[in-house]
Design an enzyme around this catalytic site. Structure first.
Site, PDB file in Angstrom:
ATOM      1  N   SER A   1       1.043  -1.353  -0.036  1.00  0.00           N
ATOM      2  CA  SER A   1      -0.005   0.352   0.379  1.00  0.00           C
ATOM      3  C   SER A   1       0.615   1.259  -0.114  1.00  0.00           C
ATOM      4  CB  SER A   1      -0.973   0.001   1.237  1.00  0.00           C
ATOM      5  OG  SER A   1      -1.223   1.306   1.482  1.00  0.00           O
TER       6      SER A   1
ATOM      7  N   HIS B   1      -1.627  -1.175  -4.321  1.00  0.00           N
ATOM      8  CA  HIS B   1      -2.399  -1.433  -3.466  1.00  0.00           C
ATOM      9  C   HIS B   1      -2.581   0.276  -3.837  1.00  0.00           C
ATOM     10  CE1 HIS B   1      -5.810  -2.270  -1.091  1.00  0.00           C
ATOM     11  NE2 HIS B   1      -5.544  -1.303  -0.296  1.00  0.00           N
TER      12      HIS B   1
ATOM     13  N   ASP C   1      -4.760   3.218  -1.792  1.00  0.00           N
ATOM     14  CA  ASP C   1      -5.859   4.065  -1.210  1.00  0.00           C
ATOM     15  C   ASP C   1      -6.283   5.251  -1.335  1.00  0.00           C
ATOM     16  OD1 ASP C   1      -6.027   1.436   0.808  1.00  0.00           O
ATOM     17  OD2 ASP C   1      -3.502   2.514   1.360  1.00  0.00           O
TER      18      ASP C   1
ATOM     19  N   MET D   1      -8.930   7.750  -0.490  1.00  0.00           N
ATOM     20  CA  MET D   1      -9.713   8.253   1.210  1.00  0.00           C
ATOM     21  C   MET D   1     -10.831   9.528   0.164  1.00  0.00           C
ATOM     22  SD  MET D   1      -8.416   6.801   3.748  1.00  0.00           S
ATOM     23  CE  MET D   1      -7.079   5.713   3.233  1.00  0.00           C
TER      24      MET D   1
ATOM     25  N   HIS E   1      -8.353   0.548  -4.577  1.00  0.00           N
ATOM     26  CA  HIS E   1      -9.384   0.790  -2.827  1.00  0.00           C
ATOM     27  C   HIS E   1      -9.901   2.332  -2.472  1.00  0.00           C
ATOM     28  CE1 HIS E   1      -9.487  -0.690   1.556  1.00  0.00           C
ATOM     29  NE2 HIS E   1     -10.663   0.174   1.129  1.00  0.00           N
TER      30      HIS E   1
ATOM     31  N   MET F   1     -12.134   4.014  -1.138  1.00  0.00           N
ATOM     32  CA  MET F   1     -12.466   4.462   0.564  1.00  0.00           C
ATOM     33  C   MET F   1     -13.376   5.557  -0.084  1.00  0.00           C
ATOM     34  SD  MET F   1     -10.078   2.912   2.717  1.00  0.00           S
ATOM     35  CE  MET F   1      -8.681   3.313   1.553  1.00  0.00           C
TER      36      MET F   1
ATOM     37  N   MET G   1     -10.793  -6.239   5.460  1.00  0.00           N
ATOM     38  CA  MET G   1     -10.358  -5.064   6.302  1.00  0.00           C
ATOM     39  C   MET G   1     -10.703  -5.766   7.777  1.00  0.00           C
ATOM     40  SD  MET G   1     -10.239  -2.666   4.864  1.00  0.00           S
ATOM     41  CE  MET G   1      -8.680  -1.755   5.846  1.00  0.00           C
TER      42      MET G   1
ATOM     43  N   GLY H   1      -8.929   4.299   6.939  1.00  0.00           N
ATOM     44  CA  GLY H   1      -9.100   5.223   6.801  1.00  0.00           C
ATOM     45  C   GLY H   1      -7.712   5.804   7.110  1.00  0.00           C
ATOM     46  N   PHE H   2      -7.012   4.488   8.081  1.00  0.00           N
ATOM     47  CA  PHE H   2      -5.714   5.164   8.555  1.00  0.00           C
ATOM     48  C   PHE H   2      -3.913   3.708   8.021  1.00  0.00           C
ATOM     49  CE2 PHE H   2      -8.124   7.888  10.090  1.00  0.00           C
ATOM     50  CZ  PHE H   2      -7.515   9.165  10.088  1.00  0.00           C
ATOM     51  N   GLY H   3      -3.330   4.114   7.529  1.00  0.00           N
ATOM     52  CA  GLY H   3      -2.136   2.995   7.787  1.00  0.00           C
ATOM     53  C   GLY H   3      -1.350   3.253   9.172  1.00  0.00           C
ATOM     54  N   GLY H   4      -1.129   1.818   9.667  1.00  0.00           N
ATOM     55  CA  GLY H   4       0.348   2.033  11.035  1.00  0.00           C
ATOM     56  C   GLY H   4      -0.704   1.555  11.653  1.00  0.00           C
TER      57      GLY H   4
ATOM     58  N   ASP I   1      -6.398  -6.616   3.893  1.00  0.00           N
ATOM     59  CA  ASP I   1      -5.974  -5.232   4.277  1.00  0.00           C
ATOM     60  C   ASP I   1      -5.574  -4.338   5.787  1.00  0.00           C
ATOM     61  OD1 ASP I   1      -4.978  -2.316   3.498  1.00  0.00           O
ATOM     62  OD2 ASP I   1      -7.003  -2.100   2.993  1.00  0.00           O
TER      63      ASP I   1
ATOM     64  N   GLY J   1      -2.453  -3.985   9.060  1.00  0.00           N
ATOM     65  CA  GLY J   1      -1.590  -4.525  10.141  1.00  0.00           C
ATOM     66  C   GLY J   1      -1.453  -5.716   9.850  1.00  0.00           C
TER      67      GLY J   1
ATOM     68  N   GLY K   1       1.726  -2.099   3.676  1.00  0.00           N
ATOM     69  CA  GLY K   1       2.119  -0.545   3.936  1.00  0.00           C
ATOM     70  C   GLY K   1       3.357  -0.416   4.791  1.00  0.00           C
ATOM     71  N   SER K   2       2.914   0.320   6.548  1.00  0.00           N
ATOM     72  CA  SER K   2       3.934  -0.062   6.553  1.00  0.00           C
ATOM     73  C   SER K   2       5.325  -0.116   7.382  1.00  0.00           C
ATOM     74  CB  SER K   2       3.750   0.505   8.107  1.00  0.00           C
ATOM     75  OG  SER K   2       2.608  -0.145   9.129  1.00  0.00           O
TER      76      SER K   2
HETATM   77  C1  DX5 Z   1      -6.285   1.605   5.473  1.00  0.00           C
HETATM   78  C2  DX5 Z   1      -5.838   1.742   4.430  1.00  0.00           C
HETATM   79  C3  DX5 Z   1      -4.946   0.161   4.329  1.00  0.00           C
HETATM   80  C4  DX5 Z   1      -3.362   0.598   4.829  1.00  0.00           C
HETATM   81  C5  DX5 Z   1      -2.891  -0.287   5.151  1.00  0.00           C
HETATM   82  O1  DX5 Z   1      -7.719   2.129   5.701  1.00  0.00           O
HETATM   83  O2  DX5 Z   1      -6.864   0.639   3.383  1.00  0.00           O
HETATM   84  O3  DX5 Z   1      -3.927  -0.377   2.876  1.00  0.00           O
HETATM   85  O4  DX5 Z   1      -2.904   1.706   3.769  1.00  0.00           O
HETATM   86  O5  DX5 Z   1      -1.562  -0.452   6.228  1.00  0.00           O
HETATM   87  P1  DX5 Z   1      -1.122  -1.210   7.438  1.00  0.00           P
HETATM   88  O6  DX5 Z   1      -0.698  -2.245   6.121  1.00  0.00           O
HETATM   89  O7  DX5 Z   1       0.121   0.155   7.137  1.00  0.00           O
HETATM   90  O8  DX5 Z   1      -1.870  -1.412   8.326  1.00  0.00           O
HETATM   91 ZN    ZN Z   2      -6.363  -0.483   1.507  1.00  0.00          ZN
END
Ligand code: DX5
Ligand code: ZN
Length: 219
Positions: free
Chosen positions: A7, A32, A34, A36, A65, A67, A138, A143-146, A176, A178, A198-199
């Site tokens: 991501s 990937h 994202d 939003m 993706h 959102m 999910m 909404g957020f990575g990490g 998707d 964590g 992602g992270s």
């Molecule tokens: C969250 C995104 C994810 C996000 C995943 O809303 O859909 O794709 O980037 O990030 P990690 O892998 O850090 O949870």
């Molecule tokens: Zn995503």
């Protein structure tokens, strides 16, 4: 083999081209992306012009993706911008509008996909499965990575896997949120085919080794 879809929400946006070009040599399968809108989720990321730009330089298929609220309004534009897989959220509109959005995506020759937030049960995907080439589960609130991985979503993956098998479909199941090597293993044991990271990908000291470790979770 398990597929890996890094991501780019965790990429360095100042060096987005560099980070995306590096995904091919690292062995990733998809990119990937994202999207939003600040309505469906409490964050705003990137939109159509950036997807177009990524499409011009990406060595890999774009796994987009969405959102966003009422995605029917935008699916054609994202397909034309270069999405190879286009995912909408079940919770973002009525069933009728979502079915129409998936049909429009398919009519444009793009792989249609549906996603479920953590509170949405597995059976919610049933009306859509025949139209989908991928289902995205999910394992964090979008909404957020990490964020931290929600292990209690594993039965949902297994149940959706069972629906796909029972109906004789070939949809991929993607997870998707964590995902790292340890949580990715749990997802694959539950029935996942594609892991978004992602992270964990962008913080890995050796991204190619990270991708190879995820690939090896199922040969
Ligand atoms: C969250 C995104 C994810 C996000 C995943 O809303 O859909 O794709 O980037 O990030 P990690 O892998 O850090 O949870
Ligand atoms: Zn995503």
């Amino acid at each position: 083999m398990v597929k890996v879809s890094p991501s780019i929400l965790s990429a360095d946006f100042v060096n987005l081209e560099r980070d995306i070009r590096a995904l091919g040599p690292a062995g990733a399968d998809y990119v990937h992306v994202d999207v939003m809108d600040g309505q469906f989720v409490p964050n705003i990321s990137i939109g159509i012009p950036v997807v177009e730009a990524i499409h011009r330089i990406s060595p890999l298929p774009l796994d987009v993706h969405l959102m966003i609220d009422r995605p029917l309004r935008y699916v054609e534009r994202f397909c034309k911008a270069g999405a190879d897989i286009l995912t909408i959220h079940i919770e973002a509109d009525t069933q009728e509008n979502n079915l129409e959005a998936l049909r429009r995506i398919r009519d444009l020759g793009v792989r249609a996909a549906i996603s479920v937030k953590p509170a949405t049960p597995a059976e919610a995907v049933l009306p859509y499965l025949e139209l989908c080439s991928l289902v995205l589960v999910m394992t964090v609130e979008p909404g957020f990575g990490g964020q931290s991985f929600m292990a209690d979503m594993m039965p949902k993956i297994t149940e959706i896997r069972r629906y796909v098998t029972e109906k004789g479909l070939s949809c991929e199941i993607e997870v998707d949120g964590g995902v790292n090597e340890a949580t990715g293993r749990t997802c694959v044991e539950a029935g996942a085919d594609v892991l978004v990271a992602g992270s964990a990908y962008f913080k890995a000291p050796d991204p190619a080794a990270f991708v190879a470790a995820l690939h090896a979770l199922r040969k």
